[in-house]
Enzyme design. Structure first.
Site, PDB file in Angstrom:
ATOM      1  N   THR B 153       0.870  -1.182   0.000  1.00 55.19           N
ATOM      2  CA  THR B 153       0.000   0.000   0.000  1.00 55.19           C
ATOM      3  C   THR B 153       0.908   1.234   0.000  1.00 55.19           C
ATOM      4  O   THR B 153       1.325   1.673  -1.054  1.00 55.19           O
ATOM      5  CB  THR B 153      -0.966  -0.014   1.212  1.00 55.19           C
ATOM      6  N   LYS B 179       4.072  -6.961   3.502  1.00 57.48           N
ATOM      7  CA  LYS B 179       3.811  -5.545   3.281  1.00 57.48           C
ATOM      8  C   LYS B 179       3.588  -4.888   4.628  1.00 57.48           C
ATOM      9  O   LYS B 179       3.221  -5.538   5.617  1.00 57.48           O
ATOM     10  CB  LYS B 179       2.597  -5.317   2.378  1.00 57.48           C
ATOM     11  N   THR B 190      -2.320  -2.216   8.112  1.00 57.52           N
ATOM     12  CA  THR B 190      -2.129  -3.653   8.040  1.00 57.52           C
ATOM     13  C   THR B 190      -0.715  -4.135   7.765  1.00 57.52           C
ATOM     14  O   THR B 190      -0.032  -3.600   6.913  1.00 57.52           O
ATOM     15  CB  THR B 190      -3.054  -4.212   6.948  1.00 57.52           C
ATOM     16  N   GLU B 277       6.628   4.713   7.574  1.00 57.63           N
ATOM     17  CA  GLU B 277       6.235   5.952   6.897  1.00 57.63           C
ATOM     18  C   GLU B 277       7.067   7.125   7.393  1.00 57.63           C
ATOM     19  O   GLU B 277       7.068   7.451   8.577  1.00 57.63           O
ATOM     20  CB  GLU B 277       4.755   6.210   7.126  1.00 57.63           C
ATOM     21  N   ASN B 399       0.131  10.749   6.889  1.00 59.88           N
ATOM     22  CA  ASN B 399      -1.082  10.305   7.576  1.00 59.88           C
ATOM     23  C   ASN B 399      -2.173  11.357   7.667  1.00 59.88           C
ATOM     24  O   ASN B 399      -3.334  11.029   7.850  1.00 59.88           O
ATOM     25  CB  ASN B 399      -0.737   9.791   8.969  1.00 59.88           C
ATOM     26  N   THR B 404      -9.443   9.734   2.265  1.00 60.86           N
ATOM     27  CA  THR B 404     -10.170   8.500   1.950  1.00 60.86           C
ATOM     28  C   THR B 404     -10.766   8.582   0.573  1.00 60.86           C
ATOM     29  O   THR B 404     -11.243   9.606   0.159  1.00 60.86           O
ATOM     30  CB  THR B 404     -11.298   8.276   2.968  1.00 60.86           C
TER      31      THR B 404
END
Lengths: 404, 404
Positions: B153, B179, B190, B277, B399, B404
């Site tokens: 992702t 991942k 995830t 990240e 973040n 979305t």
């Protein structure tokens, strides 16, 4: 009908308290850094302290004071050095500070001490010794504001409140000050809060009240889970209002006093969250339907402490999936088919299924200074609230660019 | 002496496995988003799943597969939608996906499914149905790289490893892909990992090994405590190496296989942390002297997960007080007078007291791509390691600005 009202003031609002705040030189900035709060007469004391096993000397010292059962007349607070991770020398310094206060005030009653600042640095005793003399000389009934200023570190505002009510026909007052920036701090994760009251209450009952109030207020502020080495809430009660001593926990008087203490605690806790480092808004999460209050509080605190949720709010992104995920990992089991999530008036999830909502309107709602998230997890009676703030660029800036 | 070596490859390195990764259209970016891993012969399967009570449909589905004891031939993985918080419809979609894989492959054996992506959105079944046919047609013994690409992702790199060793005179191989970006993710917290092996091992023993390895590797990566709705590690073992079945947990063969599996797990876990990240470095925290391994792991994970510690490392600030504070609040009790903290070669704290060190040199040490923190807390035998990364501006950016 509230039996009390907010008044101006702080730790010197209740009868028989003086305070002062001065510059002793502990902070390199030259800002005020030493505060003293004094009760004219011996007061009962109650406290709630960090649960960390790496504790500042002042935490251990104050626990001893409370365990000894002595009455307390003074609280000395310094900012600049936390006196944590300082070994034996740190302990001796804490003891000496309390003795210096006793000497400066000419008292033999208990003295409590609190520190906030850099961990692992010894207290600057060369500055503390003259500082304690100076702060004792500065005591006055109007000194609460100066005390509130002298205990801050990265706080952008001072935080204080006072309430006045009537118990058994007597006017009683309760006031408090605190420091803390809601999230973790550069070198100083510490939350300190001091409350003074002039109602009379049995010591054990006072401690019970203070502990319960801490659970519902200060302990529900997110500090990223970063319980500090120095966190403490200390509450004095000197009975100077003249109201008869409250001895029955079930009495209306006890309930009113606890309600007032709760209001003080929640007000100060929310002030800490709102002043979080880099924060642009206050986030209030209320959880209902849990099996009990502790479970509800735990879920609420997990949600409001989630970096995922915090950064979504900062981005004005109504990303409710992050709220669901945080609730799920809180450690409290619930049936995910009974999960409901409201963001303000918007219903994001009902009985475990996603709901349609106006995305733009929900994003706009996140621009409010206070964002309310309501979650229900089942059919239980447990309700709990937690407070926090969003996660912004400035948070990283403040914490990464600070240099010891 | 290691009885094995690293080789190039991934989930198709072991004998009898094929894989593929294609673009089904689930990601708006048009990047690959659907992967399939297949064993030529029925394989035993073991898994470790998120402990969250808000779980994706695929987690519940795979648990049922494992509980049924059936052998498994395929794992289908999609990125784009997490199929979590999707209610009954989400469950039906997970079941349908598994059935479509069985149909496309003409098999009756078990199929496992995994999803990562936005929480609260239904799987795009209109795209999954043709996608599953397409990915099954693309299967090949060289398809592991494409599978690794299709499961990511926000990852900036794909993560894979393969090892080759000898057991009972037979060459055996084990490989994996995963991942995850080490810290929490925009909508997709995830961590997914898939391991394939051609050694033969008794099913219960394989599950035990996989569970232990997860505790020492993937479960020790900091994801800000944000256990996802979808986290899973699934490991297949098809026995195609021809090596005799390992049935004795105490045998040298079992120990070697577990050591190889551990190396795969730790390698992939560190790859996740390093790719966190916004991360600029990998942080490795090792705790010793705890009462047991679990206690050591808990302290290590608390330190490496502390935003306080992470932002200090990003700021190249050798602020060891934050390490002490994080250790203290981990929930594991220790005597603070036995606390020792090393940052690389620098001794910051010894037996609970601060030590003198070269501040500039320590700050320079923090510029390394891997930062090692070693903490001891007492005289116990417990040792544990955890991995994480620093907290940077880019973390907040990724973040907060993701929509979305």
């Amino acid at each position: 009908m509230s039996e009390w009202r907010e008044i101006s003031g702080n730790v010197t609002a209740a009868k028989g308290y003086k305070a002062a705040g001065i510059t002793a030189g502990l902070k390199p900035s030259g800002a005020p850094d030493l505060a003293l709060i004094v009760s004219d007469v011996p007061a009962i004391a109650a406290g709630v302290f960090t649960k960390s096993c790496v504790r500042a000397a002042c935490v251990d010292f104050n626990r001893q004071v409370l365990q000894s059962g002595v009455k307390v007349k003074a609280i000395l607070v310094n900012a600049g050095q936390a006196n944590a991770s300082t070994g034996e020398e740190g302990w001796r310094n804490a003891v000496e500070c309390a003795e210096l206060v006793q000497k400066a005030l000419g008292i033999e009653e208990g003295v409590m001490v609190a520190s906030t600042g850099v961990i692992g640095k010894q207290l600057r005793m060369d500055l503390m010794r003259p500082g304690i003399v100076k702060v004792a000389e500065a005591l006055s009934a109007e000194g609460g504001d100066n005390a509130a200023k002298a205990i801050v570190t990265t706080d952008t505002v001072t935080k204080s409140i006072a309430l006045e009510g009537t118990i058994s026909g007597h006017t009683i007052r309760i006031g408090g000050i605190c420091k803390g920036s809601g999230m973790i701090h550069p070198n100083m994760a510490t939350m300190l809060a001091f409350v003074t009251c002039d109602a009379a209450v049995a010591p054990a009952l006072w401690q019970d009240m203070v502990s319960r109030v801490a659970d519902n207020s200060f302990n529900q502020v997110t500090v990223d889970g970063d319980t500090s080495t120095n966190d403490m809430l200390v509450a004095l009660n000197n009975g100077q209002s003249g109201a008869p001593e409250i001895t029955d926990a079930a009495s209306p008087e006890a309930k009113q006093l606890e309600a007032m203490l709760t209001e003080v605690g929640v007000y100060l806790a929310k002030a800490i969250a709102r002043d979080g480092e880099g924060a642009t808004c206050l986030i209030e999460v209320t959880v209902s339907g849990a099996s009990d209050q502790a479970a509800a509080r735990q879920i609420a605190k997990t949600i409001v402490g989630s970096s995922l949720v915090k950064s979504a709010v900062f981005g004005r992104d109504p990303n409710w999936g992050r709220i669901a995920a945080a609730a799920g990992r809180s450690g409290v089991y619930f049936d995910q088919n009974k999960l409901n999530i409201h963001l303000g008036e918007f219903v994001m999830m009902a009985d475990g299924s996603p709901q349609d909502y106006d995305r733009n309107a929900a994003s706009n709602y996140l621009k409010n200074p206070t964002v309310q998230i309501a979650v229900s997890v089942g059919d239980g009676d447990g309700v709990g609230t937690a407070w926090g703030c969003d996660l912004s660029y400035d948070y990283v800036k403040i914490n990464a660019e600070y240099t010891t």
